[in-house]
Enzyme design. Structure first.
Site, short mmCIF file in Angstrom:
data_model
loop_
_atom_site.label_atom_id
_atom_site.label_comp_id
_atom_site.label_asym_id
_atom_site.label_seq_id
_atom_site.Cartn_x
_atom_site.Cartn_y
_atom_site.Cartn_z
N ARG A 100 4.31 11.85 -3.35
CA ARG A 100 5.40 11.30 -2.33
C ARG A 100 5.90 12.47 -1.64
O ARG A 100 6.02 13.83 -1.80
CB ARG A 100 6.58 11.24 -3.44
CG ARG A 100 7.89 10.69 -2.78
CD ARG A 100 7.65 9.40 -2.28
NE ARG A 100 8.93 8.59 -1.91
CZ ARG A 100 8.96 7.34 -1.29
NH1 ARG A 100 7.87 6.89 -0.73
NH2 ARG A 100 10.28 6.80 -0.90
N THR A 407 3.56 0.13 4.92
CA THR A 407 3.00 0.91 4.20
C THR A 407 1.44 -0.06 4.02
O THR A 407 1.44 -1.16 4.55
CB THR A 407 3.63 0.43 2.76
OG1 THR A 407 5.02 1.22 2.83
CG2 THR A 407 3.00 0.96 1.32
N THR A 425 1.78 5.15 2.44
CA THR A 425 2.78 4.69 3.44
C THR A 425 3.25 5.94 4.44
O THR A 425 2.89 7.15 4.15
CB THR A 425 4.13 4.13 3.00
OG1 THR A 425 4.82 3.64 3.74
CG2 THR A 425 4.82 5.45 1.97
N GLU A 427 6.40 5.07 5.59
CA GLU A 427 7.56 4.40 5.60
C GLU A 427 7.78 3.19 6.67
O GLU A 427 6.75 2.33 6.36
CB GLU A 427 8.67 5.29 5.80
CG GLU A 427 9.99 5.25 4.93
CD GLU A 427 10.68 3.42 5.00
OE1 GLU A 427 10.15 2.96 4.03
OE2 GLU A 427 11.47 3.12 5.73
N GLU A 446 10.08 8.86 5.70
CA GLU A 446 10.24 8.54 4.38
C GLU A 446 11.60 8.91 3.72
O GLU A 446 12.11 8.16 2.85
CB GLU A 446 9.09 9.22 3.51
CG GLU A 446 8.82 8.31 2.13
CD GLU A 446 7.87 7.09 2.69
OE1 GLU A 446 8.44 5.96 2.03
OE2 GLU A 446 7.14 7.24 3.20
N SER A 470 11.03 5.86 -4.51
CA SER A 470 10.11 4.88 -3.71
C SER A 470 10.21 3.56 -4.36
O SER A 470 10.57 3.48 -5.89
CB SER A 470 8.89 5.29 -3.89
OG SER A 470 7.84 4.27 -3.42
N SER A 471 9.81 2.53 -4.09
CA SER A 471 9.45 1.10 -4.52
C SER A 471 8.01 0.86 -4.78
O SER A 471 7.54 -0.30 -5.38
CB SER A 471 10.05 -0.16 -3.71
OG SER A 471 11.59 0.15 -3.79
N GLY A 491 5.59 -3.13 1.61
CA GLY A 491 6.96 -4.43 1.53
C GLY A 491 8.11 -3.60 1.22
O GLY A 491 9.08 -4.60 1.00
N GLY A 492 8.21 -2.25 1.30
CA GLY A 492 9.36 -1.65 0.87
C GLY A 492 9.84 -2.14 -0.46
O GLY A 492 9.22 -2.17 -1.55
N1 GLU Z 1 9.20 3.55 1.73
C1 GLU Z 1 9.00 2.69 0.85
C2 GLU Z 1 8.96 2.90 -0.50
O1 GLU Z 1 8.32 4.17 -0.73
C3 GLU Z 1 7.61 1.97 1.27
C4 GLU Z 1 7.74 1.44 2.63
C5 GLU Z 1 7.13 0.05 2.78
O2 GLU Z 1 6.31 -0.54 1.85
O3 GLU Z 1 7.27 -0.56 3.84
O4 GLU Z 1 8.97 2.35 -1.33
#
Ligand code: GLU
EC number: 2.3.2.2
Length: 601
Positions: A100, A407, A425, A427, A446, A470-471, A491-492
């Site tokens: 990360r 991502t 990613t 971000e 990020e 993060s997700s 997908g965040g």
């Molecule tokens: N920044 C997000 C994360 O770390 C990922 C971004 C994305 O999937 O678009 O969870």
């Protein structure tokens, strides 16, 4: 990046031609000898090339990721970070690397407050297009660490296919053109980015060939000197300089706040070896990414909640009722994610409690099988739980979801039975928009994944040297100690629900992995509305609204034109342990690319 209007090969000939433009996309491939699924045929072909030359899944994953840095430069690359999950066939163990991005040492807790007026920067455009949101990249260190621990190839060898693609170029498709268009104003703010991705000041044309010779040179530097040449020396100095003083076009109207990264921050960066998260779900061992990602704990907690219901039986009789349980479980798990998960090097994250099935059982008490709860729901109490209903509510977790949807994700297996699931990613689609001049890659944004307004009581508050939560949820599932399924998605924060929904589609609803991945998606992240793809609303909207009280709204946000959620990849392993099914998206993000070394279908 230079542009050539090249003859596009027909999909069939492109697929056959060795080392030539890969444009054919197959969402499903079945066979043996190793497999890959990514969003892009060039990246999948790079992995297959490595696997065919004796490389293992780790070598192939690095080759594919580096190629995505060329062909998917707005989603991932050496200017970003990610999480690498590895199943080692020899030991039967799962290992992970946390790569990360990290906040600079000099980043103040009020970094997201505009010094000019003392007010928080707007998320868009100030924060997303800024030096202040750029974290120290972790991707080069992740590749090097993965190869050093488990690879057969050197970094130089693993980078070969990507260098070739960067040099000869790739064929622009509609997704790439659209993503460039979506970023038009941001990219034009930086001459170095315009030069790379808007050649001659124009949007790249679908069917033309784009090259990135600067990136080929940067990869060659890493191949020759190792990632030390990224984290120390002239390139590190240039990265720090670019963040501290983003080289913008004087004519741009974008404010572009400056960042705090120094060459020392880069020199100090380390990818971290981590234990995976683990839950057992109906006999399947589900492994994921521990904090600093919230992926493993949130997917795991939601599975523990859902295991208390006989979801397969509910789904058989009443699919909408089963989906109601899915939506309610994720709202609860997101409430706990919001309250408790941050970088464990800075905050005490109750990972064990969040993954404890007794805690999940107690959280399940909150689900009314007949009615959607009013959102947001409060977090659970991780300090005292006994799995017995009813429970006392804890304080409300209230946070704004600012994660964007970009991502990329890839899944690789090899003939020895090793498996890699890797999400990486920069971000937002297009990251910060800032290219390190002459180096061929965009820097991430990020640090916008921190809670953007500092509050000392929040787990995901900004702190110098910290990793934003993060997700990303790269996930490997074992059955009786053997790989059953590996999957992940971009997908965040919807990554978590996409992985979870695909798992329950496969395990509880009995869909094939192809159908599980292609099925319409919905995401409930503890917000008043459920965000859903139009096909999901068509299929289940009436039932979920009329019978359970869910409010469904169509997907799509201010940053993208697509009304879709995620872009998953997966590999399922047959019981014979040798045949595998690699699966990519048939439609989302323009479709992905699954390939196997020895096709059998
Ligand atoms: N920044 C997000 C994360 O770390 C990922 C971004 C994305 O999937 O678009 O969870």
């Amino acid at each position: 990046m230079s542009v050539t209007t090249g003859a596009i090969m027909s999909p069939a000939s492109a697929h056959k031609a060795d080392h030539q433009y890969q444009t054919a996309k197959e969402p499903v491939a079945e066979g043996r000898g190793g497999a890959v699924s990514t969003v892009d045929p060039e990246a999948s072909a790079a992995a297959i090339e490595v696997l065919s030359k004796g490389g293992n899944a780790v070598d192939a994953a690095v080759a594919a990721a580096a190629t995505l840095g060329v062909t998917e430069p707005y989603s991932a690359g050496i200017g970003g970070g990610g999480y690498f999950v590895y199943y080692d066939a020899n030991s039967g163990k799962i290992h992970t690397i946390d790569g990360r991005e990290t906040a600079p040492a000099a980043m103040p807790t009020n970094a997201f407050i505009d010094p000019a007026n003392g007010k928080p920067y707007n998320f868009t455009p100030e924060l997303v297009t800024s030096g202040v949101s750029v974290g120290v990249p972790g991707t080069p260190a992740t590749w090097e660490r993965a190869l050093e621990r488990w690879g057969k190839f050197s970094l130089a060898k693993a980078l070969e296919p990507a260098i070739e693609v960067a040099e000869r170029g790739f064929v622009v498709d509609e997704t790439f053109r659209q993503q460039t268009d979506d970023n038009d104003e941001r990219f034009r703010a930086f001459p170095a980015t315009t030069e790379l991705f808007l050649p001659g000041g124009q949007l790249p044309v679908v069917g033309s060939v784009l090259k990135n010779e600067d990136l080929a040179d940067t990869y060659r530097l890493l191949a020759d000197e190792g990632t030390r040449a990224f984290y120390e020396g002239p390139l590190a100095d240039e990265i720090a300089k670019t963040v501290q003083n983003p080289p913008k076009d004087p004519a741009t109207k974008l404010p572009v706040p400056k960042g705090f990264m120094t060459a020392q921050d880069l020199a100090k960066y380390r990818a971290i070896d981590q234990d995976p998260t683990h839950v057992n779900y109906r006999g399947y061992d589900v492994y994921g990414m521990a904090p600093s990602s919230s992926g493993g704990t949130t997917v795991g907690e939601a599975l523990n909640i859902l295991e208390t219901f006989d979801l397969p039986a509910v789904a058989k009789a009443d699919r909408a009722a089963a989906l109601h349980h899915y939506l309610e479980a994720t709202a609860l798990a997101f409430a706990d994610r919001g309250k408790y998960v941050g970088d464990p090097a800075f905050v005490d994250v109750p990972t064990e409690a969040l993954l404890d099935e007794v805690f999940g059982k107690e959280r399940a008490c909150e689900i009314n099988p007949l009615k959607a709860a009013t959102k947001p729901v409060p977090a659970g109490d991780v300090t005292s739980y006994d799995g017995v209903c009813p429970v006392k509510p804890a304080a409300l977790a209230d946070e704004k979801d600012t994660e964007n949807i970009s991502t990329t994700n890839l899944t690789v297996s090899d003939k020895w039975g090793n498996v890699v699931e890797y999400t990486l990613t920069i971000e937002q689609t297009g990251g910060s928009g800032i290219t390190v001049p002459g180096r061929g890659f965009i820097l991430n944004n990020e640090l916008t994944d921190f809670n953007t307004v500092y509050n000392p009581t929040e787990a995901n508050r900004i702190e110098p040297g910290k990793r934003p939560r993060s997700s990303m949820s790269p996930t490997i599932v074992l059955k009786d100690g053997e790989p059953f399924l590996a999957l992940g998605s971009p997908g965040g924060s919807t990554i978590i629900t996409t992985v979870l929904q695909t798992l329950i589609n496969r395990i509880d609803f009995g869909m094939s992995i192809e159908d599980a991945l292609a099925a319409p998606r919905a995401t409930q992240r503890n917000t008043a509305n459920v965000t859903a793809e139009p096909a999901f609303i068509d299929q289940y909207g009436t039932d979920l609204t009329a019978r359970f009280g869910h409010k469904l709204v169509p997907a799509g946000d201010a940053f993208t034109s697509a009304a879709e959620i995620g872009a998953a990849t997966a590999i399922e392993f047959d019981l014979d342990g040798r045949t595998v099914t690699a699966v990519a998206e048939p439609v989302r993000r323009g479709g992905g690319s699954a390939m196997v070394v020895k096709p059998e279908r």
